[in-house]
Design a protein around this motif. Sequence first.
Motif, PDB file in Angstrom:
ATOM      1  N   ALA A 219       3.456  42.148  21.928  1.00 27.43           N
ATOM      2  CA  ALA A 219       3.717  41.303  20.763  1.00 27.43           C
ATOM      3  C   ALA A 219       5.020  41.693  20.079  1.00 27.43           C
ATOM      4  O   ALA A 219       5.114  42.774  19.489  1.00 27.43           O
ATOM      5  N   PRO A 220       6.051  40.810  20.110  1.00 29.69           N
ATOM      6  CA  PRO A 220       7.333  41.140  19.465  1.00 29.69           C
ATOM      7  C   PRO A 220       7.211  41.172  17.937  1.00 29.69           C
ATOM      8  O   PRO A 220       6.496  40.365  17.340  1.00 29.69           O
ATOM      9  N   THR A 221       7.937  42.082  17.326  1.00 28.85           N
ATOM     10  CA  THR A 221       7.997  42.154  15.875  1.00 28.85           C
ATOM     11  C   THR A 221       8.807  40.988  15.314  1.00 28.85           C
ATOM     12  O   THR A 221       9.513  40.289  16.056  1.00 28.85           O
ATOM     13  N   ASN A 222       8.725  40.793  14.007  1.00 29.10           N
ATOM     14  CA  ASN A 222       9.576  39.784  13.357  1.00 29.10           C
ATOM     15  C   ASN A 222      11.043  40.090  13.595  1.00 29.10           C
ATOM     16  O   ASN A 222      11.860  39.186  13.806  1.00 29.10           O
ATOM     17  N   ALA A 228      16.465  37.709  18.653  1.00 27.66           N
ATOM     18  CA  ALA A 228      16.520  36.626  19.648  1.00 27.66           C
ATOM     19  C   ALA A 228      17.197  35.392  19.068  1.00 27.66           C
ATOM     20  O   ALA A 228      17.959  34.700  19.752  1.00 27.66           O
ATOM     21  N   LEU A 229      16.936  35.107  17.801  1.00 30.94           N
ATOM     22  CA  LEU A 229      17.600  33.973  17.151  1.00 30.94           C
ATOM     23  C   LEU A 229      19.108  34.159  17.168  1.00 30.94           C
ATOM     24  O   LEU A 229      19.867  33.226  17.442  1.00 30.94           O
ATOM     25  N   GLN A 230      19.557  35.376  16.888  1.00 34.84           N
ATOM     26  CA  GLN A 230      20.995  35.646  16.883  1.00 34.84           C
ATOM     27  C   GLN A 230      21.587  35.467  18.274  1.00 34.84           C
ATOM     28  O   GLN A 230      22.667  34.889  18.437  1.00 34.84           O
ATOM     29  N   VAL A 231      20.890  35.952  19.287  1.00 38.21           N
ATOM     30  CA  VAL A 231      21.384  35.830  20.664  1.00 38.21           C
ATOM     31  C   VAL A 231      21.573  34.366  21.042  1.00 38.21           C
ATOM     32  O   VAL A 231      22.552  33.996  21.692  1.00 38.21           O
ATOM     33  N   PHE A 232      20.639  33.521  20.618  1.00 40.50           N
ATOM     34  CA  PHE A 232      20.704  32.101  20.975  1.00 40.50           C
ATOM     35  C   PHE A 232      21.456  31.279  19.938  1.00 40.50           C
ATOM     36  O   PHE A 232      21.536  30.057  20.064  1.00 40.50           O
ATOM     37  N   GLU A 239      15.068  25.859  15.954  1.00 39.31           N
ATOM     38  CA  GLU A 239      16.336  25.824  16.697  1.00 39.31           C
ATOM     39  C   GLU A 239      16.219  26.619  17.991  1.00 39.31           C
ATOM     40  O   GLU A 239      16.757  26.225  19.032  1.00 39.31           O
ATOM     41  N   LEU A 240      15.514  27.740  17.934  1.00 32.17           N
ATOM     42  CA  LEU A 240      15.335  28.553  19.140  1.00 32.17           C
ATOM     43  C   LEU A 240      14.599  27.751  20.209  1.00 32.17           C
ATOM     44  O   LEU A 240      14.975  27.779  21.390  1.00 32.17           O
ATOM     45  N   VAL A 241      13.567  27.020  19.796  1.00 28.72           N
ATOM     46  CA  VAL A 241      12.794  26.212  20.750  1.00 28.72           C
ATOM     47  C   VAL A 241      13.705  25.201  21.426  1.00 28.72           C
ATOM     48  O   VAL A 241      13.643  24.989  22.645  1.00 28.72           O
ATOM     49  N   ASN A 319       9.612  45.888  20.409  1.00 24.76           N
ATOM     50  CA  ASN A 319      10.777  45.636  19.550  1.00 24.76           C
ATOM     51  C   ASN A 319      11.792  44.670  20.160  1.00 24.76           C
ATOM     52  O   ASN A 319      12.964  44.670  19.791  1.00 24.76           O
ATOM     53  N   GLY A 320      11.339  43.841  21.084  1.00 23.28           N
ATOM     54  CA  GLY A 320      12.231  42.851  21.693  1.00 23.28           C
ATOM     55  C   GLY A 320      11.443  41.666  22.213  1.00 23.28           C
ATOM     56  O   GLY A 320      10.250  41.780  22.513  1.00 23.28           O
ATOM     57  N   VAL A 321      12.106  40.508  22.288  1.00 22.21           N
ATOM     58  CA  VAL A 321      11.494  39.319  22.885  1.00 22.21           C
ATOM     59  C   VAL A 321      11.853  39.307  24.367  1.00 22.21           C
ATOM     60  O   VAL A 321      13.031  39.376  24.734  1.00 22.21           O
TER      61      VAL A 321
END
Length: 620
Positions: A219-222, A228-232, A239-241, A319-321
Amino acid sequence: MTKLLRFLLVGSFFFTILSCSDDYQGPLPYPTLIEAANDAGLTTLVTAVRAIPGLEATLQDQAAITVFAPTNEAFANALTAFGATDLNDLVAKLGGAANLQTVLGFHVVPAVAFSRNLNEENTFTTLAGQTLRVRSTPGLVTVTDAEGNVATVVQADVEIENGVVHVIDRVLIPNIDLPKPTLVEAATEAGLTTLLTAVTAVDGLANALLSAPAITVFAPTNEAFAAALQVFGASDLNELVVKIGGAENLEKVLGFHVVPAVAFSTDLGASNTFTTLSGQEITVERSGNTVTVIDQLGRTAQVVAADVEIANGVVHVINGVMLPDLMLPNIVQAAQAAGLSVLLDAVTAANLGNALLNAEAITVFAPTNEAFVAALQAFNAADLNQLVARIGGIENLQTVLGFHVVPAVAFSTDLAATNTFTTLAGQELTVTSSASGVTVTDALGNTANVVAADVAIANGVVHVIDGVLLPELDLPNVVEAAQAANLTVLLDAVTAAGLGGTLLEQEAMTVFAPTNQAFLNLLDELNLGSLQALINTLGVDAVTKVLGFHVVPATAFSFDLAEGAQEVPTLAGENLTVTRTGNNVTVTDAAGNTYNVVVANVAIENGVVHVIDGVVLPTL
């Protein structure tokens, strides 16, 4: 009860002897436990006791009891501690009525112990069969439960029929098997709000995970989701979806974090490969107390909180998606899925497929089939081939298509209010974003609307638009077209006759341009050795008339011609007979000589050129 009656009788007799009052009625009976609890305002305790069938009668029938009775506030604090909304919810959180009975029984000692009877340290076995520690010091009595929680007696020695009640300020918890949390409850407790939002966004996924017989969840943390949002380049989950290709790919990403089996950290070997719910394999490595998860792209995340037991498995917080192979469509597959068949035909005709597939990053503004139909109508073309001819050939088709492609990735959420992009055609495209939508403006000022935005592809994004965008097309003038076709004798003749300016200034024209060999054949027929000899023989005016007989003051591509013969006016003031038979076109002059169009439909700035294999002659 018999003992109590004896006590009351003896007490009455004793007090009667001592009393000097004739109207003394004797001592009042002591209340029952429930009566005492109601008198003390312990309504939640009463409700809890009565929630267990027969428990009230059982307590009443005990020969001797000491009850440590929690206040309403104590029960309210217990609700909060267990995340329960009311008593019924608390019962569920405790694991059912049986555990509630154990909890209540843990507050009852089957003996009478007034505060004055207590030693400094006391251990009592309760009706729940578990021991309770009671400590008494001057002015203070405390009770310690199985978990080490300490309650304070706030009102002592409330005598009841079969014992005594001490009111305490917290609910005592025995050793009980509490129900394990669900995945949702565990994630909520751990503060994994973004994960919960993501799971909820996929229809049916939460229920599927809750009802699965056995799962291990990474389970990834917030903070992991924020990274992940920043990477994408996404500002939020929505927006990530979009940028990962839609809800189906979100489900694939989330499923990639779930293994359909239970694996505590102690179950792991040094290196482990699990098939996830997404159908793809994830690698988990363990070194000492460190557990690392590796995704399909080789990215790693560490387990920061291991072995959170849940009802149907275990959760490890990471700590990662982790990303599976999302298998986004390429531009061709996306266009096929969207039914953009004319665009695909155009890309194929322009031989641009590989260029688009191999580009590192692209944003494609893809016209609908209806947009291409409108473009055909605007250019008076029946099909794509005719459109290609009218715009100047395959190279210009490549320019038009390249004008729809930006060599960078720009989702709609990446756009500012006004954006200027340099396209693959080397020309600039203006894209405007507002609350009402996204529009695209071409080099001619025409505007098209984005009707389906943000179709993610393997190397970028596609926005479907309702118009074909036009760049500045570099069509040659008639002189440049003749030079490109190496029609040198025709050019010399035009120059000699001084017709260059006239042809360049025509608003619209169709030129039937003789090849060099056609001119040589004419010179041979007239036994002349050069163009100058022809001019000397016929005169400049006659040569000018001959050249004008090759020019129709209107634009007529071969497919504009009617089937069969037709007479068309020329700049010479005399009609020329033009005949179309299928795809073949011929021209017939005043003397009845017929010649073939050998190269048709060379678009120029102000019309079209057809190359012919003979020189047509007017009446001279």
